[in-house]
Design a protein around this motif. Sequence first.
Motif, PDB file in Angstrom:
ATOM      1  N   ALA A 356       0.858  -1.188   0.000  1.00 12.69           N
ATOM      2  CA  ALA A 356       0.000   0.000   0.000  1.00 12.69           C
ATOM      3  C   ALA A 356       0.891   1.233   0.000  1.00 12.69           C
ATOM      4  N   PHE A 357       0.326   2.323  -0.454  1.00 14.35           N
ATOM      5  CA  PHE A 357       1.082   3.576  -0.542  1.00 14.35           C
ATOM      6  C   PHE A 357       0.196   4.721  -0.070  1.00 14.35           C
ATOM      7  N   GLU A 358       0.762   5.607   0.691  1.00 16.60           N
ATOM      8  CA  GLU A 358       0.036   6.769   1.210  1.00 16.60           C
ATOM      9  C   GLU A 358       0.877   8.018   1.008  1.00 16.60           C
ATOM     10  N   SER A 359       0.215   9.116   0.661  1.00 16.42           N
ATOM     11  CA  SER A 359       0.917  10.378   0.491  1.00 16.42           C
ATOM     12  C   SER A 359       0.041  11.506   1.017  1.00 16.42           C
ATOM     13  N   GLY A 360       0.678  12.548   1.484  1.00 19.52           N
ATOM     14  CA  GLY A 360      -0.090  13.664   2.019  1.00 19.52           C
ATOM     15  C   GLY A 360       0.650  14.971   1.926  1.00 19.52           C
ATOM     16  N   TYR A 361      -0.118  16.030   1.966  1.00 24.34           N
ATOM     17  CA  TYR A 361       0.430  17.394   1.928  1.00 24.34           C
ATOM     18  C   TYR A 361      -0.414  18.270   2.849  1.00 24.34           C
ATOM     19  N   ASP A 362       0.242  19.155   3.603  1.00 25.45           N
ATOM     20  CA  ASP A 362      -0.499  20.110   4.419  1.00 25.45           C
ATOM     21  C   ASP A 362       0.243  21.434   4.468  1.00 25.45           C
ATOM     22  N   ILE A 363      -0.529  22.498   4.514  1.00 27.00           N
ATOM     23  CA  ILE A 363       0.027  23.838   4.661  1.00 27.00           C
ATOM     24  C   ILE A 363      -0.766  24.559   5.737  1.00 27.00           C
TER      25      ILE A 363
END
Length: 682
Positions: A356-363
Amino acid sequence: MRQKTIASLLALLLLPAVPAMAEEATATDDKNARSKAKQNTEDTVSVELDSVVVLGKQEQVTATDKGLAGSVDVITREELEYEHVTDTLELFSKTPGVVLSRFSQGIVNTEISIRGFSGDGETPNAKLLVDGIPSNLFSGLSELDYLFPTNIQSVQVFKGTSDASTGLFATAGNYKVETRKDVGKQLQFGYGSFQTREMQGYYGEKQDNLTQNYAIGYRKGNGFRDHTENEKIALSGRWQLDFEQSTLALSAKYGKYNSPEAPGYMSKAQARADRRGVAPNALNDSGEKEFKHLSLHYDYFFNNDVDLSLKTYWQNFDRERNVRFVGSPAVENRFDDQTSTGFIAKLNWKINPHWAFESGYDIEHQEVSEFRQRLTTIRRNAKYDFTAQGIYAKFENTPLDWLRWNMAYRVDRLSSDPKNSFVNNGTTLVTTLLNDQTIVQPKFNIFANLNDQQTLFANAGRSFQTPTGTDLNTRGGTIPVDVAINDGWELGIKSGWNNDFNTRVSYWQQKAENEFINIDGTRRLLGATRRQGLDASFDYKLNDQLSFWGNVSKVYAKIEEPNAQNPSFKGNTIRGIPDHTASLGLQFVPNADWIARLHIDRQGAYYVNESNQGGKYGAYTLTNANIDYKTSWGRVSLLANNIFDKYYEYVYDFSSTGALNQLNFAPGAGRNFMLTATVDFK
């Protein structure tokens, strides 16, 4: 939005999609295709290994990260709903290893801390998230008084450095609070000691594809100490639309906390002689704070294996306080206004049964205004902004049915406006708060089933600690201060000896280079530090009537290599950190109508300065109990806190000498009661 922000977002969207489920699950019965897709995603997980300990009903847990191999603890609504507290952060008292600092200073009343960090508010230690949205002040202090217990579904605490989903303030872990989103109608009234009156209400319904949730809370009363008065109100609403493959939700929250009187810090002699007294210098202390929040949540399920979660938010923290400390010539007016805006994205992809693969971005962007005036002197007048953004990618693999691991990389970028203005005791400084910095943080988690009863788990990771407030970039001048890098790891074992007895034991360590802290009223570099400890917890169901739970955390927090300005601190213990915490709980259910609970909290003593002079303070053992009686319309509850009327206190040293004239004492509340009636509507 700056070009580098847009570039980061584009990079995220071009990454392969990620695994797992949307962070926010509704507890309502949802039969449409969206829920089915989500359920199918969960069902494809080939192995269920985790280190999560749940206090309360397992079925009330709506969202936990099973990829964190460490100290993950969840308190469910069953254990939260009978609690009645002036400060919502006190709900964390049952969680293993969480320390409560009870300032008892009106709107600045309580803070929580973990993993050998102080709750004095000088060192940010953990990220607080409410439904996935950050809820920390710019100083790192946690804000939760806009929620009442009736509106909280669960509280999750993760202690460690291996969670890739959070960056800013997540030095030692994070606190995740989920609000209620279920169908139900509830109204509660309470009256207690110190003329405390309380009302809480919750309403949740689902009609076709629309789910509506509303909550209200009101509490007013005098405190245990003289010259104490608190009043707070909280309102919230949530509206969710379900589509065939997606959901869209709008959340609004409002809270106001008013303290027309605050008791202040006392001297040691006064605190020991009259713990209910008011500090003579605090007769004009007061304050109020207000919170406003709007957020939009969107979840899209491409298919059973791929989903996307997007959140955007706006919120404002507004605080005004009048305070006079011991030795101060006059009352000081303090005003803080902070507006936070941000965006959070997560993309998940279940590649196959093994990967499985997970990615995220937050500002997260913060605009802050601070003002302090004493008599005619403007001691502080600062306006500044600060932006933190992070991106991460995580691979997870289940090569064998008894083994699962994941590895992640997170990169955070910190920046601020180069024209931030500061006036500090008459001196004006225009500077960049924090020179652009990039922090790369590897993360690792692994689970292994030794047998059918025992799971071995381990994690390792890097986090960072950023300076805060007007000292963000300097230490008494214009010398830049870089972020402090923290490296930590944990090794433990979770055991299910039978269906009724479970244990978890782990050893952890966390080291930092160039840590900074408040010394003699000024934030300064402290040096290299090492924190380490042992966490242990258990739950045991003796029979259908009697069950127990307990936990203990032993902590060592040392200064290994002090900064050159304070060589005498070498080997000393860091201030404000109890050497241990422990809790023990008992639940007795004689029949279907009665439930009785007993809860004992223990905290060790701590040094009040880095010089370790002046002695240790803060140790206590408190016993609380409650009893519920179920009726045809709801239930009646009686809650008793500190039933043996034990003396306990919070102590803070304004210096590093331990001199009695620099120590400040805030005695805690004595024996008190609360009687409530809860009506459950069909």
